[in-house]
Design a protein around this motif. Structure first.
Motif, PDB file in Angstrom:
ATOM      1  N   LEU A   1     -54.566  80.512 -42.633  1.00  0.00           N
ATOM      2  CA  LEU A   1     -55.666  79.583 -42.373  1.00  0.00           C
ATOM      3  C   LEU A   1     -56.034  78.742 -43.593  1.00  0.00           C
ATOM      4  O   LEU A   1     -57.085  78.101 -43.613  1.00  0.00           O
ATOM      5  CB  LEU A   1     -56.918  80.309 -41.847  1.00  0.00           C
ATOM      6  N   ASP A   2     -55.166  78.723 -44.602  1.00  0.00           N
ATOM      7  CA  ASP A   2     -55.397  77.842 -45.744  1.00  0.00           C
ATOM      8  C   ASP A   2     -55.373  76.387 -45.270  1.00  0.00           C
ATOM      9  O   ASP A   2     -54.531  75.996 -44.460  1.00  0.00           O
ATOM     10  CB  ASP A   2     -54.314  78.036 -46.814  1.00  0.00           C
ATOM     11  N   ILE A   3     -56.316  75.580 -45.780  1.00  0.00           N
ATOM     12  CA  ILE A   3     -56.392  74.169 -45.386  1.00  0.00           C
ATOM     13  C   ILE A   3     -55.350  73.370 -46.169  1.00  0.00           C
ATOM     14  O   ILE A   3     -55.397  73.304 -47.397  1.00  0.00           O
ATOM     15  CB  ILE A   3     -57.802  73.608 -45.622  1.00  0.00           C
ATOM     16  N   ARG A   4     -54.414  72.787 -45.426  1.00  0.00           N
ATOM     17  CA  ARG A   4     -53.349  72.019 -46.071  1.00  0.00           C
ATOM     18  C   ARG A   4     -53.750  70.576 -46.324  1.00  0.00           C
ATOM     19  O   ARG A   4     -53.405  69.990 -47.347  1.00  0.00           O
ATOM     20  CB  ARG A   4     -52.094  72.048 -45.193  1.00  0.00           C
ATOM     21  N   LYS A   5     -54.476  69.970 -45.376  1.00  0.00           N
ATOM     22  CA  LYS A   5     -54.889  68.579 -45.560  1.00  0.00           C
ATOM     23  C   LYS A   5     -56.044  68.254 -44.619  1.00  0.00           C
ATOM     24  O   LYS A   5     -56.249  68.919 -43.597  1.00  0.00           O
ATOM     25  CB  LYS A   5     -53.719  67.625 -45.298  1.00  0.00           C
ATOM     26  N   SER A   6     -56.791  67.239 -44.985  1.00  0.00           N
ATOM     27  CA  SER A   6     -57.847  66.708 -44.112  1.00  0.00           C
ATOM     28  C   SER A   6     -57.855  65.202 -44.254  1.00  0.00           C
ATOM     29  O   SER A   6     -57.690  64.671 -45.367  1.00  0.00           O
ATOM     30  CB  SER A   6     -59.207  67.303 -44.473  1.00  0.00           C
ATOM     31  N   LYS A   7     -58.019  64.502 -43.137  1.00  0.00           N
ATOM     32  CA  LYS A   7     -57.985  63.043 -43.140  1.00  0.00           C
ATOM     33  C   LYS A   7     -59.074  62.498 -42.223  1.00  0.00           C
ATOM     34  O   LYS A   7     -59.368  63.092 -41.184  1.00  0.00           O
ATOM     35  CB  LYS A   7     -56.619  62.520 -42.674  1.00  0.00           C
TER      36      LYS A   7
ATOM     37  N   ASP B   1     -45.668  75.958 -36.490  1.00  0.00           N
ATOM     38  CA  ASP B   1     -45.710  75.961 -37.951  1.00  0.00           C
ATOM     39  C   ASP B   1     -46.985  75.381 -38.539  1.00  0.00           C
ATOM     40  O   ASP B   1     -47.137  75.278 -39.746  1.00  0.00           O
ATOM     41  CB  ASP B   1     -44.516  75.186 -38.505  1.00  0.00           C
ATOM     42  N   ARG B   2     -47.917  74.961 -37.702  1.00  0.00           N
ATOM     43  CA  ARG B   2     -49.176  74.403 -38.191  1.00  0.00           C
ATOM     44  C   ARG B   2     -50.266  74.541 -37.133  1.00  0.00           C
ATOM     45  O   ARG B   2     -49.977  74.724 -35.946  1.00  0.00           O
ATOM     46  CB  ARG B   2     -49.021  72.931 -38.600  1.00  0.00           C
ATOM     47  N   LEU B   3     -51.470  74.469 -37.620  1.00  0.00           N
ATOM     48  CA  LEU B   3     -52.644  74.560 -36.762  1.00  0.00           C
ATOM     49  C   LEU B   3     -53.516  73.360 -37.098  1.00  0.00           C
ATOM     50  O   LEU B   3     -53.817  73.115 -38.266  1.00  0.00           O
ATOM     51  CB  LEU B   3     -53.391  75.864 -37.039  1.00  0.00           C
ATOM     52  N   THR B   4     -53.907  72.576 -36.098  1.00  0.00           N
ATOM     53  CA  THR B   4     -54.680  71.375 -36.372  1.00  0.00           C
ATOM     54  C   THR B   4     -55.999  71.393 -35.610  1.00  0.00           C
ATOM     55  O   THR B   4     -56.116  72.004 -34.550  1.00  0.00           O
ATOM     56  CB  THR B   4     -53.900  70.105 -35.992  1.00  0.00           C
ATOM     57  N   CYS B   5     -56.983  70.706 -36.181  1.00  0.00           N
ATOM     58  CA  CYS B   5     -58.260  70.461 -35.521  1.00  0.00           C
ATOM     59  C   CYS B   5     -58.516  68.965 -35.599  1.00  0.00           C
ATOM     60  O   CYS B   5     -58.478  68.386 -36.698  1.00  0.00           O
ATOM     61  CB  CYS B   5     -59.397  71.211 -36.210  1.00  0.00           C
ATOM     62  N   ILE B   6     -58.749  68.322 -34.460  1.00  0.00           N
ATOM     63  CA  ILE B   6     -58.977  66.878 -34.460  1.00  0.00           C
ATOM     64  C   ILE B   6     -60.197  66.540 -33.620  1.00  0.00           C
ATOM     65  O   ILE B   6     -60.605  67.301 -32.734  1.00  0.00           O
ATOM     66  CB  ILE B   6     -57.746  66.087 -33.960  1.00  0.00           C
TER      67      ILE B   6
ATOM     68  N   ALA C   1     -55.146  57.235 -28.922  1.00  0.00           N
ATOM     69  CA  ALA C   1     -54.603  57.076 -30.272  1.00  0.00           C
ATOM     70  C   ALA C   1     -53.449  58.049 -30.473  1.00  0.00           C
ATOM     71  O   ALA C   1     -53.438  59.142 -29.904  1.00  0.00           O
ATOM     72  CB  ALA C   1     -55.683  57.322 -31.325  1.00  0.00           C
ATOM     73  N   ARG C   2     -52.503  57.633 -31.295  1.00  0.00           N
ATOM     74  CA  ARG C   2     -51.369  58.491 -31.645  1.00  0.00           C
ATOM     75  C   ARG C   2     -51.438  58.832 -33.124  1.00  0.00           C
ATOM     76  O   ARG C   2     -51.572  57.936 -33.970  1.00  0.00           O
ATOM     77  CB  ARG C   2     -50.037  57.806 -31.324  1.00  0.00           C
ATOM     78  N   LEU C   3     -51.362  60.131 -33.436  1.00  0.00           N
ATOM     79  CA  LEU C   3     -51.365  60.611 -34.819  1.00  0.00           C
ATOM     80  C   LEU C   3     -50.005  61.231 -35.125  1.00  0.00           C
ATOM     81  O   LEU C   3     -49.464  61.984 -34.302  1.00  0.00           O
ATOM     82  CB  LEU C   3     -52.456  61.651 -35.041  1.00  0.00           C
ATOM     83  N   ASN C   4     -49.448  60.921 -36.282  1.00  0.00           N
ATOM     84  CA  ASN C   4     -48.176  61.530 -36.655  1.00  0.00           C
ATOM     85  C   ASN C   4     -48.398  62.913 -37.253  1.00  0.00           C
ATOM     86  O   ASN C   4     -49.534  63.391 -37.357  1.00  0.00           O
ATOM     87  CB  ASN C   4     -47.389  60.616 -37.610  1.00  0.00           C
ATOM     88  N   THR C   5     -47.331  63.564 -37.668  1.00  0.00           N
ATOM     89  CA  THR C   5     -47.430  64.944 -38.148  1.00  0.00           C
ATOM     90  C   THR C   5     -48.140  65.045 -39.494  1.00  0.00           C
ATOM     91  O   THR C   5     -48.478  66.139 -39.938  1.00  0.00           O
ATOM     92  CB  THR C   5     -46.029  65.569 -38.270  1.00  0.00           C
ATOM     93  N   ALA C   6     -48.380  63.905 -40.132  1.00  0.00           N
ATOM     94  CA  ALA C   6     -49.149  63.901 -41.375  1.00  0.00           C
ATOM     95  C   ALA C   6     -50.633  63.674 -41.111  1.00  0.00           C
ATOM     96  O   ALA C   6     -51.427  63.624 -42.051  1.00  0.00           O
ATOM     97  CB  ALA C   6     -48.617  62.827 -42.320  1.00  0.00           C
ATOM     98  N   GLY C   7     -50.997  63.509 -39.833  1.00  0.00           N
ATOM     99  CA  GLY C   7     -52.391  63.303 -39.480  1.00  0.00           C
ATOM    100  C   GLY C   7     -52.854  61.865 -39.583  1.00  0.00           C
ATOM    101  O   GLY C   7     -54.058  61.587 -39.516  1.00  0.00           O
ATOM    102  N   GLU C   8     -51.896  60.919 -39.719  1.00  0.00           N
ATOM    103  CA  GLU C   8     -52.236  59.503 -39.848  1.00  0.00           C
ATOM    104  C   GLU C   8     -52.134  58.815 -38.496  1.00  0.00           C
ATOM    105  O   GLU C   8     -51.288  59.162 -37.668  1.00  0.00           O
ATOM    106  CB  GLU C   8     -51.278  58.832 -40.837  1.00  0.00           C
TER     107      GLU C   8
END
Length: 515
Positions: free
Chosen positions: A315-321, A286-291, A392-399
């Motif tokens: 490919l709409d950008i939902r969030k960036s952190k 349900d999501r695509l991430t780049c880290i 490091a551990r990132l949650n599903t919100a990217g934090e």
């Protein structure tokens, strides 16, 4: 004062946690000898009855061109049931060859190779397939490309070519499909030929990717295959005219392209006033991430972890952190909270937890070259350093949930098999398997450091980081109890078990550690 007391209290709690037990089951095979000295585990598959199929690659070394695979079937106690030696052989017309990877389809193993046939003036990609019950191998051509289309391969020559030259194979997380990408010879336009197959070797996509920019200005980052095996995602780092005009941050942009059988769509995104030397894509349903790591000063000095989330279809950008390293991470690293950027971090592995959280692992890696002058002449020495583990551990919100630095000092002049580490996870805990050749060293502020190891002196340890970011460790095997040292950087994961191969001279042994 309050901050110092908090840090000291945490350090005392962390040090106390080192005494906790980490439950594991350890099984060793009998010590055995192969015809060829050099071998490594490339695939481990459960046989459905408690045993495993282990496939090891081998090569003959400097004085032998022999290469191939050992297929071995073991029971739950690592007792050998059946074995088969498959040596790869090519006709005299084959001028270069490379095995891109292996993928299983039930009881059938597919060896994917890529060769240059001089007489046919073509590069040919084939699958050598055999059933593990009878090891009767047959060959099937998957595709071919004319020789003039192909850029010189990086594994044929290490100079004068960009890092995406050649061919590479990518397998999706569920091991149901694989992609092969080939860099096409075109200096004016970045061009890649992409092929997608399911694990039964049925071709699903054949696509030519082109970016209207000079090849040297496009840096291929990575390709991912969707979980359903129907979509490709290609990530590139591009130096455009527009990006070059930026006043702050990296003079480049990232471009993510979604490729299906019938369509191609690209999304452009930027790290703004930050620097990010590279990014890795992770495909969820349900999501695509780049880290990746980011910096505020330059590409290779890191201040934290950046996270981008995109819609996997539009490919709409939902969030960036942009998450700075935590205070606890800096205390781990330096013994105190210090406003400093790190360098020499090299990505190692991404692990997806059942919750959807991401564990992002890296290592402090760098190379030092020295010129030595003696009365008999001069020579060059190269030392490869594999130092601190960064996790490091990132949650599903990217934090960032937690970030830890595990102090380690290891170096080698060549073979890194016995140093560095293998990482995995079970439930919500992360695990790291490392060798150390000495007692764990105490640092300031109640910190510890794992030290140098060698084939002659390697004690196997496991480090656990729990869901709260607290870590402990345990020595699993003392080198005095082992006939062979285990190659800890080459571990293979199957379920909740990690498999290592050990070697001392011609002696070898397999090790299974179950969490």
């Amino acid at each position: 004062m309050k901050k110092i007391l908090i840090c000291l209290t945490f350090s005392m709690l962390t040090w106390h946690s080192f005494a906790q037990d980490i439950p594991v089951q350890i099984v060793k095979s009998d010590v055995f000898k192969d015809e060829y000295k050099n071998s490594s585990i490339v695939l481990v598959e459960d046989d459905g009855n408690g045993g495993v199929i282990i496939i090891r690659s081998y090569h003959g070394g400097a004085f032998s061109s022999s290469m191939g695979y050992y297929f071995e079937h073991y029971d739950a106690n690592l007792k050998l049931i059946k074995e088969y030696d498959y040596e790869l052989s090519y006709s005299k017309a084959v001028r270069q060859s490379s095995v891109l990877g292996l993928i299983m389809d039930g009881n059938t193993v597919n060896i994917i190779d890529f060769v240059y046939e001089k007489e046919q003036q073509a590069y040919i990609c084939s699958a050598v397939s055999g059933n593990i019950s009878d090891f009767n191998f047959t060959k099937k051509e998957l595709f071919r490309l004319n020789s003039e289309e192909i850029k010189q391969f990086s594994f044929f020559s290490s100079s004068g070519f960009d890092r995406d030259s050649g061919a590479s194979m990518i397998i999706n997380e569920d091991k149901t499909a694989f992609a092969i990408t080939v860099d096409i010879n075109n200096k004016d336009v970045e061009t890649h030929k992409l092929f997608l197959f399911d694990k039964s070797l049925n071709k699903k996509i054949e696509h030519t990717f082109k970016r209207d920019i000079k090849d040297r200005k496009f840096s291929y980052e990575n390709i991912d295959v969707s979980k359903d095996g129907n979509t490709l995602y290609l990530l590139g780092k591009v130096k455009t005219v527009e990006a070059k005009k930026k006043k702050e941050g990296g003079k480049y942009q990232y471009e993510l392209t979604r490729i299906t059988k019938d369509s191609e769509k690209t999304q452009v995104f930027d790290t703004n006033d930050h620097f990010a030397a590279s990014l890795k894509t992770i495909v969820f349903s349900d999501r695509l991430t780049c880290i990746g790591f980011f910096s505020d000063k330059e590409d290779y000095r890191y201040k934290g972890i950046c996270y981008f989330e995109l819609d996997p279809v539009t490919l709409d950008i939902r969030k960036s952190k942009f998450n700075p390293f935590t205070e606890q991470f800096m205390i781990d690293k330096y013994g105190k909270d210090k406003d400093k950027e790190l360098k020499n971090l090299s990505f190692r592995k991404i692990i997806i937890l059942p919750s959807g959280d991401i564990i992002f692992n890296a290592e402090e890696f760098y190379i030092i070259t020295n010129y030595v002058t003696t009365p008999n002449g001069s020579y060059m020495t190269t030392t490869y350093h594999y130092d601190d583990i960064v996790t490091a551990r990132l949650n599903t919100a990217g934090e960032i949930v937690w970030a830890r630095n595990i102090n380690k000092r290891q170096a080698t002049g060549g073979d890194n098999s016995y140093i560095s580490y293998t990482s995995t996870a079970k439930d919500n805990d992360a695990y790291f398997f490392i060798n150390t050749g000495e007692k764990v060293k105490k640092l300031s502020n109640d910190r510890i450091q794992f030290g140098q190891t060698s084939p002659k002196h390697s004690n196997l340890n496991v480090i656990r980081v729990n869901q709260n970011g607290d870590f402990d460790y345990k020595e699993l095997l003392d080198d005095e109890e082992n006939e062979v040292p285990f190659m800890v950087s080459d571990g293979a994961i199957s379920g909740n078990s990690v498999f290592f191969i050990g070697r001392k001279g011609k002696k070898k042994q397999l090790l299974k550690i179950t969490l």
